[in-house]
Design a protein around this motif. Structure first.
Motif, PDB file in Angstrom:
ATOM      1  N   ASP A  10     -58.986 -43.601  37.497  1.00 28.37           N
ATOM      2  CA  ASP A  10     -58.489 -42.843  36.337  1.00 28.37           C
ATOM      3  C   ASP A  10     -58.663 -41.338  36.527  1.00 28.37           C
ATOM      4  O   ASP A  10     -58.336 -40.563  35.636  1.00 28.37           O
ATOM      5  CB  ASP A  10     -59.203 -43.291  35.059  1.00 28.37           C
ATOM      6  N   PHE A  11     -59.218 -40.959  37.669  1.00 27.38           N
ATOM      7  CA  PHE A  11     -59.427 -39.550  38.023  1.00 27.38           C
ATOM      8  C   PHE A  11     -60.256 -38.807  36.970  1.00 27.38           C
ATOM      9  O   PHE A  11     -60.013 -37.649  36.665  1.00 27.38           O
ATOM     10  CB  PHE A  11     -58.077 -38.849  38.242  1.00 27.38           C
ATOM     11  N   THR A  12     -61.292 -39.471  36.438  1.00 28.71           N
ATOM     12  CA  THR A  12     -62.147 -38.850  35.418  1.00 28.71           C
ATOM     13  C   THR A  12     -63.094 -37.818  36.015  1.00 28.71           C
ATOM     14  O   THR A  12     -63.562 -36.939  35.296  1.00 28.71           O
ATOM     15  CB  THR A  12     -62.968 -39.915  34.656  1.00 28.71           C
ATOM     16  N   ASN A  13     -63.392 -37.908  37.313  1.00 29.79           N
ATOM     17  CA  ASN A  13     -64.308 -36.956  37.942  1.00 29.79           C
ATOM     18  C   ASN A  13     -63.597 -35.804  38.625  1.00 29.79           C
ATOM     19  O   ASN A  13     -64.201 -35.056  39.382  1.00 29.79           O
ATOM     20  CB  ASN A  13     -65.198 -37.688  38.958  1.00 29.79           C
ATOM     21  N   GLY A  17     -58.991 -28.997  34.619  1.00 27.60           N
ATOM     22  CA  GLY A  17     -57.900 -28.022  34.581  1.00 27.60           C
ATOM     23  C   GLY A  17     -56.729 -28.461  35.444  1.00 27.60           C
ATOM     24  O   GLY A  17     -55.566 -28.403  35.024  1.00 27.60           O
ATOM     25  N   LEU A  18     -57.025 -28.916  36.651  1.00 29.48           N
ATOM     26  CA  LEU A  18     -55.974 -29.385  37.555  1.00 29.48           C
ATOM     27  C   LEU A  18     -55.301 -30.624  36.972  1.00 29.48           C
ATOM     28  O   LEU A  18     -54.074 -30.747  36.984  1.00 29.48           O
ATOM     29  CB  LEU A  18     -56.561 -29.687  38.933  1.00 29.48           C
ATOM     30  N   LYS A  19     -56.094 -31.530  36.426  1.00 29.94           N
ATOM     31  CA  LYS A  19     -55.551 -32.755  35.849  1.00 29.94           C
ATOM     32  C   LYS A  19     -54.600 -32.435  34.691  1.00 29.94           C
ATOM     33  O   LYS A  19     -53.524 -33.024  34.580  1.00 29.94           O
ATOM     34  CB  LYS A  19     -56.687 -33.667  35.375  1.00 29.94           C
ATOM     35  N   LYS A  20     -54.962 -31.473  33.863  1.00 29.35           N
ATOM     36  CA  LYS A  20     -54.110 -31.097  32.729  1.00 29.35           C
ATOM     37  C   LYS A  20     -52.790 -30.507  33.207  1.00 29.35           C
ATOM     38  O   LYS A  20     -51.720 -30.867  32.699  1.00 29.35           O
ATOM     39  CB  LYS A  20     -54.819 -30.115  31.808  1.00 29.35           C
ATOM     40  N   THR A  40     -64.871 -34.543  49.724  1.00 33.35           N
ATOM     41  CA  THR A  40     -64.704 -35.981  49.928  1.00 33.35           C
ATOM     42  C   THR A  40     -63.442 -36.528  49.264  1.00 33.35           C
ATOM     43  O   THR A  40     -63.220 -37.732  49.278  1.00 33.35           O
ATOM     44  CB  THR A  40     -65.925 -36.759  49.415  1.00 33.35           C
ATOM     45  N   GLY A  41     -62.626 -35.665  48.682  1.00 30.49           N
ATOM     46  CA  GLY A  41     -61.337 -36.090  48.151  1.00 30.49           C
ATOM     47  C   GLY A  41     -61.257 -36.288  46.656  1.00 30.49           C
ATOM     48  O   GLY A  41     -60.291 -36.848  46.152  1.00 30.49           O
ATOM     49  N   ARG A  42     -62.226 -35.817  45.929  1.00 31.22           N
ATOM     50  CA  ARG A  42     -62.245 -36.004  44.471  1.00 31.22           C
ATOM     51  C   ARG A  42     -60.927 -35.563  43.834  1.00 31.22           C
ATOM     52  O   ARG A  42     -60.367 -36.270  43.015  1.00 31.22           O
ATOM     53  CB  ARG A  42     -63.416 -35.229  43.881  1.00 31.22           C
ATOM     54  N   ASN A  43     -60.423 -34.394  44.221  1.00 26.69           N
ATOM     55  CA  ASN A  43     -59.158 -33.896  43.674  1.00 26.69           C
ATOM     56  C   ASN A  43     -57.964 -34.251  44.560  1.00 26.69           C
ATOM     57  O   ASN A  43     -56.833 -34.267  44.097  1.00 26.69           O
ATOM     58  CB  ASN A  43     -59.235 -32.383  43.458  1.00 26.69           C
ATOM     59  N   LEU A  46     -56.178 -37.282  43.189  1.00 25.41           N
ATOM     60  CA  LEU A  46     -55.419 -36.905  41.994  1.00 25.41           C
ATOM     61  C   LEU A  46     -54.118 -36.229  42.407  1.00 25.41           C
ATOM     62  O   LEU A  46     -53.038 -36.581  41.925  1.00 25.41           O
ATOM     63  CB  LEU A  46     -56.239 -35.967  41.098  1.00 25.41           C
ATOM     64  N   LEU A  47     -54.194 -35.265  43.308  1.00 21.73           N
ATOM     65  CA  LEU A  47     -53.000 -34.562  43.777  1.00 21.73           C
ATOM     66  C   LEU A  47     -51.997 -35.522  44.415  1.00 21.73           C
ATOM     67  O   LEU A  47     -50.791 -35.406  44.207  1.00 21.73           O
ATOM     68  CB  LEU A  47     -53.386 -33.462  44.766  1.00 21.73           C
ATOM     69  N   ALA A  48     -52.509 -36.482  45.160  1.00 20.89           N
ATOM     70  CA  ALA A  48     -51.629 -37.438  45.840  1.00 20.89           C
ATOM     71  C   ALA A  48     -50.960 -38.397  44.866  1.00 20.89           C
ATOM     72  O   ALA A  48     -49.999 -39.072  45.232  1.00 20.89           O
ATOM     73  CB  ALA A  48     -52.404 -38.212  46.898  1.00 20.89           C
TER      74      ALA A  48
END
Length: 185
Positions: A10-13, A17-20, A40-43, A46-48
């Motif tokens: 769910d990309f909660t971590n 700002g990027l998620k919005k 380690t790819g947290r964002n 999400l970007l992918a």
């Protein structure tokens, strides 16, 4: 401290700002995004979920291996991800000119940000979140004049700043989030 990627469908971590920004865009982009530094790819994951191709760039090979090992967990949720090991204090990815979005989260160097802006193509976007005002990262923050310089000639789509304390030269530092679009021409 040992870094590891925690599966987060769910990309909660991720960066809120990027998620919005990505959620508000409400679309999948055909182009390329560079997540630099990606850790380690947290964002990156999400970007992918919004870009067909994402390149995660980091100096730390262990982080890149963790990102690669985590890819299979997200395989149904994300587009193509590749990685590139690079010291961004010395060089920039050669493919930065093809990127539609360059994303930099919790990292700041005036030299780095200036290089990204000078090398990105017209019409491309640059999203950057500096570290916060607290803790060890405080010494890495820009001052207001640096941020003002970075914004010159750019279309500012988002700018949020927070004034931190004064540095040793008594110049106030700021933490910030911005989304910039490089002007055409």
């Amino acid at each position: 401290m040992h870094a590891r990627h925690v599966y987060d469908p769910d990309f909660t971590n991720c960066s809120s700002g990027l998620k919005k920004i990505l959620t508000d865009s409400n679309r999948i982009f055909d182009g390329c995004c560079i997540d630099i530094p990606c850790g380690t790819g947290r964002n990156t994951f999400l970007l992918a979920s919004y870009f067909k191709k994402v390149i995660g760039v980091d100096i730390n090979e262990t982080y890149l291996n963790i990102l690669k090992d985590s890819y299979f967990a997200y395989s149904g949720l994300v587009g193509s991800i590749s990685t590139q090991r690079m010291d961004i204090t010395v060089e920039m990815p050669g493919n930065i000119k093809q990127a539609d979005l360059i994303s930099t989260i919790h990292y700041y160097s005036f030299s780095f940000a200036s290089k990204v802006i000078s090398e990105m193509r017209p019409g491309a976007f640059f999203y950057m979140e500096s570290p916060s005002c607290a803790g060890e990262n405080f010494r890495e923050l820009p001052n207001a004049k640096e941020v003002e310089f970075l914004l010159k000639g750019m279309e500012v789509l988002l700018l949020k700043t927070n004034i931190c304390g004064a540095t040793t030269q008594n110049i106030k530092s700021v933490s910030f989030k911005f989304l910039l679009k490089k002007s055409n021409g």
